[in-house]
Design a protein around this motif. Structure first.
Motif, short mmCIF file in Angstrom:
data_model
loop_
_atom_site.label_atom_id
_atom_site.label_comp_id
_atom_site.label_asym_id
_atom_site.label_seq_id
_atom_site.Cartn_x
_atom_site.Cartn_y
_atom_site.Cartn_z
N ILE A 149 -33.34 -11.74 -13.36
CA ILE A 149 -34.47 -11.31 -12.54
C ILE A 149 -34.98 -9.96 -13.01
O ILE A 149 -34.23 -9.13 -13.55
N ARG A 150 -36.28 -9.75 -12.83
CA ARG A 150 -36.93 -8.51 -13.24
C ARG A 150 -37.31 -7.73 -11.99
O ARG A 150 -38.03 -8.23 -11.13
N GLY A 151 -36.79 -6.52 -11.90
CA GLY A 151 -37.11 -5.67 -10.77
C GLY A 151 -38.26 -4.76 -11.09
O GLY A 151 -38.94 -4.88 -12.12
N GLU A 152 -38.48 -3.82 -10.22
CA GLU A 152 -39.59 -2.91 -10.40
C GLU A 152 -39.35 -1.95 -11.56
O GLU A 152 -40.28 -1.62 -12.31
N GLU A 194 -26.24 -0.23 -17.86
CA GLU A 194 -25.28 0.10 -16.81
C GLU A 194 -25.38 -0.89 -15.67
O GLU A 194 -26.31 -1.70 -15.59
N ARG A 195 -24.39 -0.82 -14.82
CA ARG A 195 -24.37 -1.72 -13.66
C ARG A 195 -25.13 -1.09 -12.49
O ARG A 195 -25.12 0.12 -12.30
N ASN A 231 -24.55 -4.98 -8.19
CA ASN A 231 -23.48 -4.74 -9.16
C ASN A 231 -23.59 -5.68 -10.36
O ASN A 231 -22.65 -6.38 -10.73
N ILE A 232 -24.75 -5.69 -10.97
CA ILE A 232 -24.98 -6.51 -12.15
C ILE A 232 -25.37 -5.62 -13.32
O ILE A 232 -25.69 -4.44 -13.15
N LEU A 233 -25.30 -6.17 -14.53
CA LEU A 233 -25.64 -5.43 -15.74
C LEU A 233 -27.17 -5.30 -15.82
O LEU A 233 -27.89 -6.30 -15.74
N THR A 234 -27.65 -4.08 -15.99
CA THR A 234 -29.10 -3.85 -15.97
C THR A 234 -29.52 -2.96 -17.14
O THR A 234 -28.71 -2.20 -17.68
N GLU A 253 -32.27 -7.59 -15.08
CA GLU A 253 -30.90 -8.08 -15.18
C GLU A 253 -30.63 -8.56 -16.61
O GLU A 253 -31.43 -9.28 -17.20
N ILE A 254 -29.48 -8.14 -17.18
CA ILE A 254 -29.08 -8.53 -18.52
C ILE A 254 -28.00 -9.61 -18.42
O ILE A 254 -26.94 -9.39 -17.82
N LEU A 255 -28.28 -10.75 -19.00
CA LEU A 255 -27.30 -11.85 -19.00
C LEU A 255 -26.45 -11.85 -20.26
O LEU A 255 -25.25 -12.14 -20.20
#
Length: 392
Positions: A363-366, A39-40, A327-330, A370-372
């Motif tokens: 980028i990797r969050g906690e 999801e975003r 607002n990115i794909l995660t 992020e999915i490219l």
């Protein structure tokens, strides 16, 4: 009976064969335990580091003394708050006070001598100048009379002798006045310097707080004798609890992602639900090696509001915000696996059915990454599953 025995043997062989097959030949089924959707959302790229709360330079002052003597009065104890200029301790000052009084009396005597020189010598010089003027006029008059032969040579010689004596006396008094004035003034300056020295020595017996803060350590008590040698004897330590900073130990693999003014969040074990914030103030170039691991030290200024909750030497758990996207794909971090140097996910296609999919991440969050590419919004991914081992 014989047929029954044969039937029993056949049943036992079937059961044994089923057990052996299920144990050694049949593959266990794959089971999906937990899932999550692509999801975003927003992601903060974070670097997780460890820090420690420290007092700022100048916020901790060890107050000592250069005087030797007995502690006559100790006005503070550990935990007391003091202000700048508060009297903390008093050391026996009787000997120093006596020398101070003697020097003060010597200064008064020197000042009186100077006043006497300044008052008496001008009067004596004035009298000598009047005598000189009279002798000069008399000498000049006798010289004129001698030229006109209205006086004798003896009278002229007498007038000349008196004139020369008056002139020499005037010059002597003027030179003597100048010398005595210099000597008296130098004596006064010397006594004043000695008095200031004794004032300084006397000040060593009175210990004042140079900062406002809290007394964190007291090493001596009333009645104890201290001896000041080559090193200053420390009496009290005062710290300003509002002036704190945090040292962050950044792993060498992360230091390239950290920059000055970068935002961060942290918490301490005693307040696990309270999040503190700040930003990187400095990154030291000199590495710190701990347990054979290389770290680089970064400093963070602690605000006065946060300092009300923190104390020196507290361990901090730091999250440095290296990047932030909205607002990115995660996808959840738990869904992304690493196999043979590649990042993959198991996309759920049915009841306990998955397909292995390779993907590219940002980028990797906690909690999320992020999915490219590789999966689409709405895809269901397995975050926890049991994968059967391949039978040999």
């Amino acid at each position: 009976m014989k047929k029954l025995l044969i039937l029993l043997i056949v049943v036992l062989l079937v059961v044994a064969g089923a057990f052996v097959y299920s144990k050694y030949f049949r593959k266990p089924s794959l089971r999906v335990l937990e899932t999550s959707r692509v999801e975003r959302g927003d992601i903060k790229g974070v670097l997780v580091e460890t820090g420690i709360v420290k007092s700022q330079v100048g916020a901790v002052v060890k107050i000592g003394t250069r005087a030797t003597g007995t502690i006559m009065k100790m006005n503070v104890k550990i935990g007391d708050r003091v202000k700048n200029g508060d009297l903390i301790a008093l050391i026996d000052d009787r000997e120093v006070q006596k020398v101070f009084d003697q020097t003060s009396a010597a200064l008064v005597a020197a000042q009186n001598t100077l006043k006497q020189v300044e008052l008496t010598y001008p009067n004596r010089i004035a009298e000598a100048r009047a005598t000189y003027e009279y002798a000069r006029i008399n000498y000049e008059r006798e010289r004129e009379l001698l030229i006109r032969e209205y006086t004798t040579k003896d009278s002229f010689d007498k007038a000349k002798s008196q004139f020369e004596a008056a002139e020499a006396n005037l010059k002597r008094l003027e030179d003597e006045y100048t010398t005595q004035l210099k000597v008296s003034r130098a004596n006064v300056e010397d006594r004043e310097a000695q008095l200031k020295q004794q004032e300084t020595r006397l000040s060593y017996t009175r210990i004042y707080s140079p900062i406002e803060g809290v007394v964190s350590d007291v090493t001596t008590q009333e009645g104890e004798t201290i001896v000041a040698g080559l090193q200053v004897a420390n009496l009290v330590t005062v710290l300003d609890p509002s002036r704190l900073e945090m040292w962050v130990y950044i792993d060498e693999t992360d230091v390239g992602k950290v920059k000055v003014k970068q935002n961060l969040e942290y918490y301490v074990d005693t307040y696990p639900n309270r999040v503190f914030s700040g930003n990187i103030e400095k990154i030291y170039p000199q590495p710190v090696v701990k347990d054979n691991i290389v770290y680089y030290l970064a400093t963070v200024r602690v605000s006065i509001q946060d300092a009300g909750f923190l104390r020196p030497e507290m361990t901090t758990h730091v999250k440095i915000i290296s990047d932030e996207k909205k607002n990115i794909l995660t996808a959840p971090n738990a869904a992304i696996k690493f196999e043979k140097g590649k990042q993959i996910v198991y996309k759920v296609t049915g009841q306990n059915l998955v397909s292995k999919t390779e993907l590219k991440t940002g980028i990797r969050g906690e909690d999320k990454t992020e999915i490219l590419s590789g999966v689409n919004e709405g895809d269901v991914l397995a975050t926890k599953l049991i994968i059967p081992a391949e039978s040999k």
